[in-house]
Design an enzyme around this catalytic site. Sequence first.
Site, PDB file in Angstrom:
ATOM      1  N   HIS A  74       0.826  -1.223   0.000  1.00 56.21           N
ATOM      2  CA  HIS A  74       0.000   0.000   0.000  1.00 56.21           C
ATOM      3  C   HIS A  74       0.862   1.276   0.000  1.00 56.21           C
ATOM      4  O   HIS A  74       0.517   2.265   0.654  1.00 56.21           O
ATOM      5  CB  HIS A  74      -0.960  -0.013   1.200  1.00 56.21           C
ATOM      6  CG  HIS A  74      -0.289  -0.023   2.541  1.00 56.21           C
ATOM      7  ND1 HIS A  74      -0.753  -0.753   3.611  1.00 56.21           N
ATOM      8  CD2 HIS A  74       0.831   0.601   2.991  1.00 56.21           C
ATOM      9  CE1 HIS A  74       0.044  -0.555   4.647  1.00 56.21           C
ATOM     10  NE2 HIS A  74       1.002   0.260   4.302  1.00 56.21           N
ATOM     11  N   HIS A  96      -1.488   4.396  10.126  1.00 55.52           N
ATOM     12  CA  HIS A  96      -0.122   4.936  10.218  1.00 55.52           C
ATOM     13  C   HIS A  96      -0.050   6.206  11.056  1.00 55.52           C
ATOM     14  O   HIS A  96       0.818   7.051  10.842  1.00 55.52           O
ATOM     15  CB  HIS A  96       0.419   5.248   8.827  1.00 55.52           C
ATOM     16  CG  HIS A  96       0.591   4.062   7.939  1.00 55.52           C
ATOM     17  ND1 HIS A  96      -0.455   3.405   7.358  1.00 55.52           N
ATOM     18  CD2 HIS A  96       1.710   3.412   7.533  1.00 55.52           C
ATOM     19  CE1 HIS A  96       0.004   2.410   6.612  1.00 55.52           C
ATOM     20  NE2 HIS A  96       1.312   2.385   6.709  1.00 55.52           N
ATOM     21  N   HIS A 117      10.159  -3.784   3.853  1.00 59.68           N
ATOM     22  CA  HIS A 117      10.611  -2.401   3.716  1.00 59.68           C
ATOM     23  C   HIS A 117      10.927  -1.803   5.077  1.00 59.68           C
ATOM     24  O   HIS A 117      10.359  -2.203   6.092  1.00 59.68           O
ATOM     25  CB  HIS A 117       9.625  -1.518   2.950  1.00 59.68           C
ATOM     26  CG  HIS A 117       8.248  -1.311   3.518  1.00 59.68           C
ATOM     27  ND1 HIS A 117       7.351  -2.328   3.753  1.00 59.68           N
ATOM     28  CD2 HIS A 117       7.585  -0.169   3.860  1.00 59.68           C
ATOM     29  CE1 HIS A 117       6.202  -1.832   4.199  1.00 59.68           C
ATOM     30  NE2 HIS A 117       6.327  -0.511   4.295  1.00 59.68           N
ATOM     31  N   GLU A 124       4.229  -5.145   8.395  1.00 59.67           N
ATOM     32  CA  GLU A 124       2.851  -5.028   7.891  1.00 59.67           C
ATOM     33  C   GLU A 124       2.348  -6.338   7.285  1.00 59.67           C
ATOM     34  O   GLU A 124       1.142  -6.490   7.066  1.00 59.67           O
ATOM     35  CB  GLU A 124       2.768  -3.918   6.842  1.00 59.67           C
ATOM     36  CG  GLU A 124       2.950  -2.533   7.440  1.00 59.67           C
ATOM     37  CD  GLU A 124       3.005  -1.423   6.397  1.00 59.67           C
ATOM     38  OE1 GLU A 124       2.908  -0.252   6.777  1.00 59.67           O
ATOM     39  OE2 GLU A 124       3.145  -1.724   5.189  1.00 59.67           O
TER      40      GLU A 124
HETATM   41  C1  DHB Z   1       6.138   3.392   1.987  1.00 61.02           C
HETATM   42  C2  DHB Z   1       5.553   2.161   2.264  1.00 61.02           C
HETATM   43  C3  DHB Z   1       4.539   2.045   3.221  1.00 61.02           C
HETATM   44  O1  DHB Z   1       3.950   0.874   3.574  1.00 61.02           O
HETATM   45  C4  DHB Z   1       4.070   3.158   3.883  1.00 61.02           C
HETATM   46  O2  DHB Z   1       3.048   3.014   4.745  1.00 61.02           O
HETATM   47  C5  DHB Z   1       4.659   4.398   3.642  1.00 61.02           C
HETATM   48  C6  DHB Z   1       5.679   4.513   2.687  1.00 61.02           C
HETATM   49  C7  DHB Z   1       7.197   3.565   0.948  1.00 61.02           C
HETATM   50  O3  DHB Z   1       7.801   2.590   0.496  1.00 61.02           O
HETATM   51  O4  DHB Z   1       7.436   4.722   0.545  1.00 61.02           O
HETATM   52 FE    FE Z   2       2.558   1.163   5.375  1.00 57.24          FE
END
Ligand code: DHB
Ligand code: FE
Length: 278
Positions: free
Chosen positions: A12, A59, A192, A239
């Site tokens: 997302h 978030h 990530h 996540e």
């Molecule tokens: C990114 C990924 C995420 O899941 C999020 O909530 C905010 C930013 C990203 O990769 O930029």
């Molecule tokens: Fe996220």
Amino acid sequence: MAKIVGILTTSHVPALGKAIHLNLQQDPYWKPFFDGFPAIREWLDRVKPDIVVSCYNDHGLNFFLDKQPTFAIGTAPEYVSEDEGWGIPTMPSFPGAEDLSWHIRDSLVRDDFDMVTCQEMLVDHAFTLPMALLWPEQKWPVKSVPVCVNTVLFPLPSARRCYRLGEAIGRAIAAFPEDAKVLVIGSGGLSHQLEGERAGFINKDFDLKFMDSMVNDPTWATQFSDVDLVEQTGNEGVELLNWLVARGTVPGAVKVVHSNFHIPISNTAAATMLFEPV
Ligand code: DHB
Ligand code: FE
């Protein structure tokens, strides 16, 4: 009777919202991610779910660190999108599936899950982006039940408990007396990390193993603690807990309708999977 017709799990990344807004789906950077969706939309046209149960993480929009429920469920008549940043327009609000929300909420509390019940709830990109990817015209043909999982304030709910929450949601849906075709969404991941020394961390090997486990061994990831998951997937890769909730709703065999994996979109290993119960 209500019936789960599919499980859709997807990343997302907020920048996707900007790409949608600027119509960049065919741009070489974005295309490998957006190419995952035509097949999914064909499936949606055929199956036509009535209700979405979306398992995602907030978030800091609706819940911040001052009040952070481990698990929460929306029981509102509508959910307003107030996504953060990027200067993009907010989306039309999302009608709530109030009766199913209350039914799942009651069933989960009776099943020993201490849900925070939200009769008002703002939704951020983790809820809105999967919806916009599925229905790009942003006229929502479904009602929604948002299920929010804390992936922000440690300790997190364990992967094992997230999977069990999914199982309990699945039982609740199966016991809902009204006819409804339900699509369960799991939003977030995969690997990530956005901040600190490991910013930019991605773990393709773990992601591919996790995606395989979603098909063949859905409890595989329940062996990991929250700290293990941070190590393996990055601080925001946790996540994937939302994927585990979603997969837990159909603990038996599933058929893969579609699967897509691409590194990177922004800072994220971006993945999308669609399953049907067998
Ligand atoms: C990114 C990924 C995420 O899941 C999020 O909530 C905010 C930013 C990203 O990769 O930029
Ligand atoms: Fe996220």
